[in-house]
Design an enzyme around this catalytic site. Structure first.
Site, PDB file in Angstrom:
ATOM      1  N   PHE A 120       0.847  -1.187   0.000  1.00 50.34           N
ATOM      2  CA  PHE A 120       0.000   0.000   0.000  1.00 50.34           C
ATOM      3  C   PHE A 120       0.879   1.232   0.000  1.00 50.34           C
ATOM      4  CE2 PHE A 120      -4.401   1.519   1.164  1.00 50.34           C
ATOM      5  CZ  PHE A 120      -5.086   0.615   0.379  1.00 50.34           C
ATOM      6  N   GLN A 233      -7.685  14.601   5.178  1.00 51.15           N
ATOM      7  CA  GLN A 233      -7.271  13.817   4.013  1.00 51.15           C
ATOM      8  C   GLN A 233      -8.378  13.809   2.967  1.00 51.15           C
ATOM      9  OE1 GLN A 233      -6.439   9.296   4.050  1.00 51.15           O
ATOM     10  NE2 GLN A 233      -4.462  10.281   3.769  1.00 51.15           N
ATOM     11  N   HIS A 235      -9.256  12.047  -0.270  1.00 55.25           N
ATOM     12  CA  HIS A 235      -8.882  10.911  -1.096  1.00 55.25           C
ATOM     13  C   HIS A 235      -8.951  11.366  -2.547  1.00 55.25           C
ATOM     14  CE1 HIS A 235      -8.753   6.885  -2.777  1.00 55.25           C
ATOM     15  NE2 HIS A 235      -8.502   6.405  -1.579  1.00 55.25           N
ATOM     16  N   LEU A 249     -16.290   6.449  -2.702  1.00 56.78           N
ATOM     17  CA  LEU A 249     -14.882   6.105  -2.849  1.00 56.78           C
ATOM     18  C   LEU A 249     -14.601   5.175  -4.037  1.00 56.78           C
ATOM     19  CD1 LEU A 249     -12.311   6.806  -1.272  1.00 56.78           C
ATOM     20  CD2 LEU A 249     -12.515   4.593  -0.153  1.00 56.78           C
ATOM     21  N   GLU A 252      -8.008   2.916  -3.947  1.00 51.07           N
ATOM     22  CA  GLU A 252      -6.640   3.130  -4.403  1.00 51.07           C
ATOM     23  C   GLU A 252      -6.137   1.935  -5.212  1.00 51.07           C
ATOM     24  OE1 GLU A 252      -4.401   5.067  -1.346  1.00 51.07           O
ATOM     25  OE2 GLU A 252      -2.496   4.265  -2.032  1.00 51.07           O
ATOM     26  N   ARG A 283      -1.428  10.247  -1.487  1.00 49.32           N
ATOM     27  CA  ARG A 283      -2.807  10.692  -1.686  1.00 49.32           C
ATOM     28  C   ARG A 283      -2.905  12.211  -1.805  1.00 49.32           C
ATOM     29  NH1 ARG A 283      -6.230   6.725   2.445  1.00 49.32           N
ATOM     30  NH2 ARG A 283      -6.169   4.898   1.087  1.00 49.32           N
ATOM     31  N   HIS A 348     -12.142  12.393   3.150  1.00 49.99           N
ATOM     32  CA  HIS A 348     -12.031  10.985   3.519  1.00 49.99           C
ATOM     33  C   HIS A 348     -11.731  10.746   4.999  1.00 49.99           C
ATOM     34  CE1 HIS A 348     -11.502   6.770   2.696  1.00 49.99           C
ATOM     35  NE2 HIS A 348     -10.231   6.766   2.978  1.00 49.99           N
ATOM     36  N   ARG A 383      -2.272  10.724   6.805  1.00 55.97           N
ATOM     37  CA  ARG A 383      -2.338   9.331   7.250  1.00 55.97           C
ATOM     38  C   ARG A 383      -2.022   8.385   6.100  1.00 55.97           C
ATOM     39  NH1 ARG A 383      -6.091   5.334   6.836  1.00 55.97           N
ATOM     40  NH2 ARG A 383      -7.673   6.686   5.917  1.00 55.97           N
TER      41      ARG A 383
END
Lengths: 577, 263
Positions: A120, A233, A235, A249, A252, A283, A348, A383
């Protein structure tokens, strides 16, 4: 009039991952424990987490260890994280993951039958424990069943509108049951706020309707400090069309599997912004890039960027991204194996939150604890994906233990009558008062103010305007009234207090964003585009000076000498590359 | 963009309004936007025409299972049902799930489901497990994972005729909890013999596999074929195996213990 009342040693507000974990820990520590949820059990926003839970088990890549996870988290957070929280998280996440499995959670496996781990963004090694693209659901269901079979009293569809103090100490709270509208009060020797974030202050968000910042506002009103509230954040990839699903969403993993971003001219624009990492940049960078393309007139017909996987084998796309394939076909009428998706940034996650002691979750208010997205510090300015699911386990457990230890030291607490009366008066005013403000309309107004002036890009002019508009809502909030006086399951009544909470949260964000004159992580200033040396060393801590009057204080980042070597080593290696 | 996006225009929704004592369908007409789902329309009606309209929803992304309702007579997640996928020449009816008591308008009292869940003993590791990491095959994971996809929308409970028509809530746990029991019984490291519960208290024998539950599952779980039928077979194996019957022995599988009476 007597109302329903319950006494607990520890009361937890919120039944997402952090709240469930805190309640289980408190009950195991011997505390008489209650759990209050605004919705039904098992519906909290944690169910929407897809990617996985970051824990340096080393099952897939044996080179992984807590030190590297700590370094990755600090780098991702642009070194504004609370060092101790990042340390505890990295050290304890593996045990928390194993523990979940021992409670019955089922995760994908490696060939040698251990928990598998996936790559990730921002994680050096393959680190995310996962099950398909529904890891959050697996975690919440596991902890839900654990909680149901622990000695915990659960109050579903119960809205809390006020924390109640006796002197300096939080001793309980007040609210009502949504189904009947009947009032309810709780006394608790220690109270844990685990109410998640506040994405609903923006129109375009991936957040559930429950995410209205209740815990931030209630804790603020009770005298707690909050930290890093300006860091939000966005996204990079949410759906932009059709209107009803805007913000939903787009995982990713679409880019992870080879998805390409293009603007309306067909240009692969990430070449301009991060030629090294392209679509798999962090991000914050990808979100800002898409936003810039749209702002400069190169957006798609529906105001986003094209995200394209149609060059990949169509069977492969359907196998690796099944829920995305369904989501676009069902909701947008787009077959992603044949045509590009249109995507844009969506609110997000809140990096900031209630300021807590890293080890126990205790706030500066006696009797008040916080954990999960409701607390701040762990994630700094940005994050990493996968760190929220680890966060809620590690710090949920710690807050539950901390609260139970605190409660054990105390004899019974009682709710002061005048505090209770004031709380009752507030909810009654929303229902039967003389106010004229419609909560649905004010929510819409607030979302517009935040989207226009305190969204993904900020500047002094826009923030000043936003703050002034938010301040003009302060007096209107006192006149909020439900369009209907019905007690039973009344959506307008529910929204009155939520709008008040969201106004408090919005003011913190806008004021913090104005003060931080730099760009870092989830905070981007058009008028201060670079890092500042001063702000690299300071968090912004906010507390109430009464009402919506706030004290914002730059406060040095919480460091630990024994971790300096790790942090410096990472900074050096970043410079070198 | 696809031609399916062209739809929009004026639509009429007939939404059931009322409480436990009485209620009726009420017409609402609204201008729709392309791509709207039923939940969008209901929330727009709530915002602009009927601010006291009660509806339960959370994620609006088909992941939480809160917004179950009966749309044109069929159980659907309102957040996943597009207006332009419903017949354009007639009103759209939206009613609460009928298998549960009404609280208000579209909101039903689903607490019975939570009471049933409490009766199911959670995962309990076998006592003979070695120290160290749990070792589980991916194939076992895949099998359990199908059941664990359940988002607890309770629409399978809504259409199960044993619950909906025969109201045998005290004799049958319903498809949702057959799925839950299957996920536990098929866990290779679970140490509880669940056969007695599945056969007796959960009442699996009452299901006569009409597959109504499978048809409405928004997660596509093969409830009947992959959960209920295999559990029925396990009950038969455990209770009626002719060879074991000769020896008058119970067929408790290796590593599994009967639950304690108090559980």
């Amino acid at each position: 009039m007597a109302i329903e009342h319950h006494d607990f040693d520890v009361l937890v507000l919120g039944s997402g991952g952090s709240g469930l974990r805190a309640a289980v820990a408190a009950a195991e520590a011997g505390a008489k424990t209650g759990l209050v949820c605004k919705s039904l059990l098992g519906k909290a926003h944690t169910v929407m987490a897809e990617g996985g839970l970051a824990a340096s088990l080393g099952n897939v890549d044996p080179r992984d260890n807590w030190e590297t996870h700590f370094q990755d988290t600090m780098f991702g957070g642009k070194y504004l994280n609370n060092w101790r929280m990042a340390e505890l998280h990295a050290k304890e996440a593996p045990d928390r993951a194993r523990e979940l499995e021992h409670w019955g959670a089922v995760f994908d496996r490696t060939p040698d039958r251990k928990m598998s781990q996936r790559a990730f963004g921002g994680h050096t090694y393959k680190r995310l424990v996962h099950i398909g693209d529904r890891t959050g659901l697996e975690m919440i269901r596991t902890m839900q069943d654990k909680a149901v079979h622990s000695d915990i009293d659960i109050f579903m569809e119960t809205t809390i509108t006020r924390l109640i103090k006796d002197g300096d100490r939080v001793v309980g709270c007040f609210g009502y049951r949504r189904a009947s509208g009947e009032q309810i009060s709780f006394s608790s020797k220690a109270l844990v706020v685990a109410t998640g974030g506040s994405g609903r202050i923006y129109k375009i968000t991936s957040n559930s309707q429950d995410c209205t910042g209740d815990g931030y506002a209630l804790a603020y009103e009770a005298g707690a400090e909050l930290v890093d509230m300006e860091f939000i954040q966005f996204h990079p990839t949410g759906m932009v069309y059709p209107p009803g699903v805007a913000g939903l969403l787009v995982t990713e993993a679409v880019r992870g599997e080879g998805g390409i971003l293009r603007n309306a001219l067909g240009e692969r624009f990430m070449e301009k912004y991060d030629p090294k990492r392209m679509e798999l940049s962090t991000r914050d960078v990808v979100a800002r890039s898409i936003y810039t393309e749209v702002k400069e007139g190169r957006g798609t017909p529906h105001g986003g960027a094209y995200l394209d996987v149609s060059h990949l084998d169509s069977d492969y796309v359907r196998r690796k991204l099944p829920s995305m394939y369904d989501q676009f076909l069902e909701l947008a009428g787009v077959d992603i194996t044949k045509e590009p998706m249109q995507v844009g940034p969506t609110c997000h996650y809140f990096m900031g939150g209630i300021k807590v002691d890293p080890d126990t979750g205790e706030t500066r208010v006696p009797g008040l604890y916080a954990t999960g997205e409701a607390s701040g510090g762990m994630n700094g300015a940005n994050r990493l994906g996968g760190n929220s699911l680890g966060d809620l386990l590690v710090f949920g457990r710690r807050a539950g233990i901390g609260a139970a230890a605190d409660a054990n030291k105390l004899s019974a607490v009682a709710l002061p009558a005048e505090e209770l009366t004031a709380a009752q008066g507030e909810v009654d005013t929303y229902l039967n008062g003389s106010g004229t403000e419609n909560p649905f309309q004010m929510h819409k107004d607030l979302q517009k103010i935040m989207g226009d002036g305190a969204g993904i890009f900020r500047d002094k002019e826009g923030l000043t305007e936003a703050i002034s508009l938010l301040e003009s809502l302060e007096s209107r909030v006192d006149k909020l009234k439900s369009p209907s006086p019905r007690l039973e399951y009344n959506p307008g009544w529910q929204l009155c207090r939520e709008v008040k909470n969201m106004l408090t949260v919005s003011l913190m964000i806008a004021r913090g964003a104005l003060m931080r004159e730099e760009s870092r992580g989830g905070h981007s200033r058009l008028d201060f585009t670079a890092y500042s040396d001063y702000w690299a060393e300071n968090n912004i801590v906010v507390h109430s000076k009464g009402g919506y009057d706030m004290q914002l204080t730059p406060t040095p980042v919480f460091k630990r000498d024994e971790l300096s070597e790790l942090v410096e080593a990472r900074k050096e290696s970043e410079k070198a590359s | 963009m696809s031609e399916t996006m062209a739809a929009g225009g004026t639509r009429t929704l007939q939404i059931w309004r009322g409480d436990l004592t009485s209620g009726q369908l009420v017409d609402y007409t609204l201008e729709t936007e392309p791509g709207m789902v039923v939940l969008d329309a209901v929330l727009e009606i709530q915002r602009s025409q009927a601010p006291d309209l009660a509806v339960r929803w959370n994620c609006k992304a088909a992941k939480c299972g809160s917004c179950s309702a009966e749309v044109n007579g069929k159980p659907r997640l309102m957040c996943k049902t597009r207006l332009d996928h419903l017949p354009a020449d007639e009103p759209i009816t939206v009613e609460p799930m009928r298998a549960f008591p009404i609280i208000q308008d579209l909101v039903t009292d689903v607490s019975w489901n939570y009471e049933v869940n409490k009766k199911i003993i959670p995962f309990t590791p076998r006592e003979d497990l070695p120290e160290g990491d749990y070792l589980i095959d991916q194939a076992d994971t895949d099998r359990m994972s199908e059941f664990r996809k359940c988002i607890e929308c309770f629409m399978c409970q809504d259409v199960c005729h044993i619950l909906r028509d025969q109201r045998m809530h005290n004799k049958y746990y319903g498809p949702r909890f057959m799925v839950r029991l299957a996920s536990l019984d098929m866990h290779p490291l679970d140490g509880i013999d669940r056969i007695d519960q599945i056969a007796d208290e959960a009442g699996i024998g009452l299901c006569n596999i009409t597959k109504c539950c499978t048809e409405v599952c928004p997660e596509g779980i093969h409830i009947t074929d992959n959960a209920i039928i295999p559990l029925k077979e396990r009950v038969v194996d455990a209770r009626h195996d002719p060879i074991l019957k000769i020896f008058k022995r119970n067929n408790t599988r290796p590593g599994k213990k009967k639950p304690e009476a108090s559980a």
